[in-house]
Design a protein around this motif. Structure first.
Motif, PDB file in Angstrom:
ATOM      1  N   VAL A 156      45.642  50.658  26.759  1.00  0.00           N
ATOM      2  CA  VAL A 156      46.356  51.072  25.556  1.00  0.00           C
ATOM      3  C   VAL A 156      47.198  49.964  24.925  1.00  0.00           C
ATOM      4  N   SER A 157      47.661  49.003  25.712  1.00  0.00           N
ATOM      5  CA  SER A 157      48.538  47.966  25.165  1.00  0.00           C
ATOM      6  C   SER A 157      48.491  46.723  26.041  1.00  0.00           C
ATOM      7  N   GLU A 158      49.006  45.630  25.499  1.00  0.00           N
ATOM      8  CA  GLU A 158      49.071  44.396  26.289  1.00  0.00           C
ATOM      9  C   GLU A 158      50.042  44.546  27.448  1.00  0.00           C
ATOM     10  N   ASP A 159      51.152  45.240  27.231  1.00  0.00           N
ATOM     11  CA  ASP A 159      52.101  45.470  28.320  1.00  0.00           C
ATOM     12  C   ASP A 159      51.446  46.236  29.462  1.00  0.00           C
ATOM     13  N   HIS A 160      50.647  47.248  29.105  1.00  0.00           N
ATOM     14  CA  HIS A 160      50.001  48.034  30.151  1.00  0.00           C
ATOM     15  C   HIS A 160      48.929  47.215  30.862  1.00  0.00           C
ATOM     16  N   LEU A 161      48.210  46.388  30.113  1.00  0.00           N
ATOM     17  CA  LEU A 161      47.245  45.485  30.730  1.00  0.00           C
ATOM     18  C   LEU A 161      47.928  44.580  31.751  1.00  0.00           C
ATOM     19  N   ASN A 162      49.077  44.031  31.389  1.00  0.00           N
ATOM     20  CA  ASN A 162      49.825  43.169  32.308  1.00  0.00           C
ATOM     21  C   ASN A 162      50.275  43.941  33.549  1.00  0.00           C
ATOM     22  N   LYS A 163      50.683  45.206  33.349  1.00  0.00           N
ATOM     23  CA  LYS A 163      51.103  46.025  34.490  1.00  0.00           C
ATOM     24  C   LYS A 163      49.945  46.239  35.462  1.00  0.00           C
ATOM     25  N   VAL A 164      48.787  46.621  34.927  1.00  0.00           N
ATOM     26  CA  VAL A 164      47.627  46.860  35.785  1.00  0.00           C
ATOM     27  C   VAL A 164      47.265  45.598  36.551  1.00  0.00           C
ATOM     28  N   ASP A 165      47.225  44.463  35.859  1.00  0.00           N
ATOM     29  CA  ASP A 165      46.870  43.204  36.513  1.00  0.00           C
ATOM     30  C   ASP A 165      47.880  42.825  37.587  1.00  0.00           C
ATOM     31  N   SER A 166      49.152  43.131  37.348  1.00  0.00           N
ATOM     32  CA  SER A 166      50.183  42.796  38.341  1.00  0.00           C
ATOM     33  C   SER A 166      49.983  43.592  39.628  1.00  0.00           C
ATOM     34  N   TYR A 167      49.484  44.824  39.514  1.00  0.00           N
ATOM     35  CA  TYR A 167      49.250  45.622  40.721  1.00  0.00           C
ATOM     36  C   TYR A 167      48.049  45.106  41.511  1.00  0.00           C
ATOM     37  N   VAL A 168      47.062  44.574  40.830  1.00  0.00           N
ATOM     38  CA  VAL A 168      45.938  43.985  41.557  1.00  0.00           C
ATOM     39  C   VAL A 168      46.393  42.742  42.311  1.00  0.00           C
ATOM     40  N   LEU A 169      47.231  41.936  41.678  1.00  0.00           N
ATOM     41  CA  LEU A 169      47.798  40.768  42.370  1.00  0.00           C
ATOM     42  C   LEU A 169      48.650  41.210  43.551  1.00  0.00           C
ATOM     43  N   LEU A 170      49.414  42.269  43.365  1.00  0.00           N
ATOM     44  CA  LEU A 170      50.232  42.817  44.462  1.00  0.00           C
ATOM     45  C   LEU A 170      49.350  43.282  45.612  1.00  0.00           C
ATOM     46  N   ALA A 171      48.249  43.964  45.298  1.00  0.00           N
ATOM     47  CA  ALA A 171      47.348  44.463  46.333  1.00  0.00           C
ATOM     48  C   ALA A 171      46.811  43.315  47.188  1.00  0.00           C
ATOM     49  N   LYS A 172      46.499  42.193  46.555  1.00  0.00           N
ATOM     50  CA  LYS A 172      46.031  41.029  47.318  1.00  0.00           C
ATOM     51  C   LYS A 172      47.126  40.512  48.236  1.00  0.00           C
ATOM     52  N   GLU A 173      48.364  40.485  47.719  1.00  0.00           N
ATOM     53  CA  GLU A 173      49.491  40.039  48.542  1.00  0.00           C
ATOM     54  C   GLU A 173      49.720  40.970  49.733  1.00  0.00           C
ATOM     55  N   GLU A 174      49.418  42.246  49.532  1.00  0.00           N
ATOM     56  CA  GLU A 174      49.615  43.235  50.596  1.00  0.00           C
ATOM     57  C   GLU A 174      48.454  43.275  51.587  1.00  0.00           C
ATOM     58  N   GLY A 175      47.475  42.408  51.391  1.00  0.00           N
ATOM     59  CA  GLY A 175      46.357  42.300  52.327  1.00  0.00           C
ATOM     60  C   GLY A 175      45.098  43.015  51.903  1.00  0.00           C
ATOM     61  N   GLY A 176      45.064  43.492  50.677  1.00  0.00           N
ATOM     62  CA  GLY A 176      43.891  44.195  50.200  1.00  0.00           C
ATOM     63  C   GLY A 176      42.761  43.253  49.834  1.00  0.00           C
ATOM     64  N   LYS A 177      41.537  43.751  49.979  1.00  0.00           N
ATOM     65  CA  LYS A 177      40.341  42.991  49.620  1.00  0.00           C
ATOM     66  C   LYS A 177      39.730  43.621  48.375  1.00  0.00           C
ATOM     67  N   VAL A 178      39.569  42.837  47.314  1.00  0.00           N
ATOM     68  CA  VAL A 178      38.976  43.328  46.086  1.00  0.00           C
ATOM     69  C   VAL A 178      37.459  43.333  46.256  1.00  0.00           C
ATOM     70  N   LEU A 179      36.872  44.538  46.241  1.00  0.00           N
ATOM     71  CA  LEU A 179      35.428  44.693  46.411  1.00  0.00           C
ATOM     72  C   LEU A 179      34.686  44.617  45.092  1.00  0.00           C
ATOM     73  N   HIS A 180      35.366  44.958  44.020  1.00  0.00           N
ATOM     74  CA  HIS A 180      34.733  44.940  42.703  1.00  0.00           C
ATOM     75  C   HIS A 180      35.814  44.776  41.653  1.00  0.00           C
ATOM     76  N   GLY A 181      35.533  43.969  40.628  1.00  0.00           N
ATOM     77  CA  GLY A 181      36.452  43.818  39.507  1.00  0.00           C
ATOM     78  C   GLY A 181      37.665  42.974  39.860  1.00  0.00           C
ATOM     79  N   GLY A 182      38.814  43.407  39.364  1.00  0.00           N
ATOM     80  CA  GLY A 182      40.061  42.706  39.648  1.00  0.00           C
ATOM     81  C   GLY A 182      40.432  41.658  38.635  1.00  0.00           C
ATOM     82  N   ASN A 183      39.798  41.679  37.452  1.00  0.00           N
ATOM     83  CA  ASN A 183      40.055  40.636  36.465  1.00  0.00           C
ATOM     84  C   ASN A 183      40.196  41.208  35.054  1.00  0.00           C
TER      85      ASN A 183
END
Length: 475
Positions: free
Chosen positions: A325-352
């Motif tokens: 819906v917005s650039e701010d929301h895009l940034n929020k979603v992307d920040s959670y994917v980066l957080l998931a990697k920091e928390e030890g998560g493995k991205v199986l698909h997407g993430g970009n």
């Protein structure tokens, strides 16, 4: 560029102070329209209009109110293409989705409550030969309805339809991110024969005009759908004035996949429940819990289906996902994917992010995260899901209930007894078994825990927007 207006007392009006907000089209990232940034002065006009209209509307014969709401539903159907186009440009969702789901369901909301109010029955208790007690329900008065950006007309109508049906006057605020369909609804309500001042639509920021609607002494009930943090403020403000309040807030919904499920159907529907509307639905399943004996097979099939998801221009019929819906929301979603990697998560698909004009993100699947990590606890509200294993029914229930949210849950199993057991044990207001987003307007809708208070839908909504009065007659 279009400059939209408030709808007050049956007329479109510029904001009194002349202040506007830029509305960005998510699919292009460019300015689409200018939206009024309404103030207290605009609210005062709406309040006066509502006060003048309330005696007329509340005393109008129920069948006449019903006919007006049916006419409004007809006009929404007639203008489906225009409304869907505006919603798609406004929100970023695929045009086909707005045409197939959002606009038809908005029409259905008005049609349902137009019929429900005619068939709404009062209660009576008879003490033979002594007295009769009966309960009548009267409209609350002037009510505030504040709706979110993810399903703009659908959820806007979900609130105002029962309020209007019960004879209330409404001061409504759509999200400032997605104002266009609410703007068009003003004219349609006028064309349907709704008296001036019954429905008033004010645009602007939640922290200013939204809060002013909640605070104003004349609004006797507040119906709010949005984020949990904002919901706390709305609830606290309304409670200080003893207002009726309904809060439909966030979710972190589990999909529980048992080994005895119809795996083909579970995979296909889980993809839909994860990524429909770019994952921007409070009822999306963002935590997929899979019994360990079928985990690898489910994962392989799920990822294969994810590869088929086309992310692109909302106007393209081939796009399964559109823009966030917005650039701010895009940034929020992307920040959670980066957080998931920091928390030890493995991205199986997407993430970009997707490199193009507008706010696009890949459908993203992550595994290997603990149930208590932030990624599995906090609402992301985007195309990001996590995969987790469970060994047995008890562990599945424990993981499902491990968040502060309790909006919805989807359970996949062929065992009827298990379906009932798990449904009763999961702390969610809505449970779907072997399906998702199947809707019956007669049923109550809402969540537990931090997902909100109160219920919408069916007679629950009509009761919320009315006050009971007991009348006792001695025989």
């Amino acid at each position: 560029m279009q400059k939209i207006q408030n709808f007050v007392n049956g007329e479109y009006r510029d904001p009194i102070k002349g202040d506007y907000i830029e509305n960005i089209e998510p699919g292009t990232g460019k300015v689409f329209a200018q939206v009024p940034n309404s103030t207290q002065e605009d609210l005062d006009l709406a309040v006066e209009a509502s006060k003048e209209a309330f005696p007329v509307w509340s005393r109008m014969a129920v069948d006449k109110r019903s006919r007006i709401l049916h006419k409004l539903a007809d006009l929404i159907d007639y203008n489906l293409d225009d409304l869907a186009l505006m919603e798609s440009r406004d929100n970023g969702k695929p045009l086909w989705l707005a045409k197939a789901v959002d606009i038809p369901r908005a029409s259905a909301n008005f049609r349902f409550y137009a019929s429900a109010i005619v068939n709404f029955s009062s209660e009576a208790q008879v003490s033979e030969g002594f007295m009769v007690n009966y309960t009548r329900r009267s409209p609350v008065g002037i009510v505030g309805c504040i709706s979110p950006w993810n399903l703009p007309l659908y959820l806007f109508s979900w609130k105002i339809a029962p309020a209007l049906a019960m004879g209330n006057c409404v001061i409504a605020k759509p999200s400032e991110l997605t104002p266009m369909t609410a703007f068009l609804l003003g004219k349609l309500s006028k064309d349907a024969g709704m008296p001036n001042g019954v429905l008033n639509i004010l645009h602007g920021e939640g922290k200013s005009i939204g809060q002013a609607i909640v605070e104003h002494e004349v609004t006797k009930a507040i119906s709010f759908t949005g984020g949990t943090a904002t919901g706390r403020i709305v609830g606290a403000t309304a409670s200080q004035q003893f207002k009726k309040v309904s809060l439909e807030l966030g979710g972190k919904n589990p999909n529980i996949i048992f080994a005895d499920c119809d795996l083909d159907e579970a995979v296909k529907t889980s993809v839909k429940s994860s990524f429909t509307n770019q994952g921007e639905i409070c009822l999306c399943g963002s935590r997929i819990l899979v019994e360990d004996s079928i985990y690898d097979e489910f994962k392989a099939r799920f990822l294969k289906e994810c590869e088929k998801i086309v992310v692109g221009d909302p106007m393209n019929a081939k796009s399964i996902m559109g823009a966030l819906v917005s650039e701010d929301h895009l940034n929020k979603v992307d920040s959670y994917v980066l957080l998931a990697k920091e928390e030890g998560g493995k991205v199986l698909h997407g993430g970009n992010r997707i490199a193009r004009e507008g706010f696009y993100y890949e459908p993203t699947v992550i595994e290997g995260l603990d149930k208590n990590c932030r990624t599995n606890q906090e609402e992301i509200f985007g195309p990001v899901v996590t995969l987790n294993k469970f060994k047995n029914e008890e562990e599945a229930i424990d993981i499902a209930n491990s968040t502060r949210y309790g909006l919805s849950c989807t359970i996949w199993t062929s065992d009827l007894k298990r379906a009932h057991r798990v449904s009763h044990a999961v702390q969610s207001g809505i449970i779907w078994v072997n399906c998702w987003l199947v809707r019956d307007l007669r049923t109550p809708f809402g969540g537990m825990k931090d997902s909100g208070i109160g219920r919408e839908g069916g007679n629950e909504a009509l009761r919320f927007f009315s006050e009971p009065q007991n009348v006792c007659i001695k025989l």
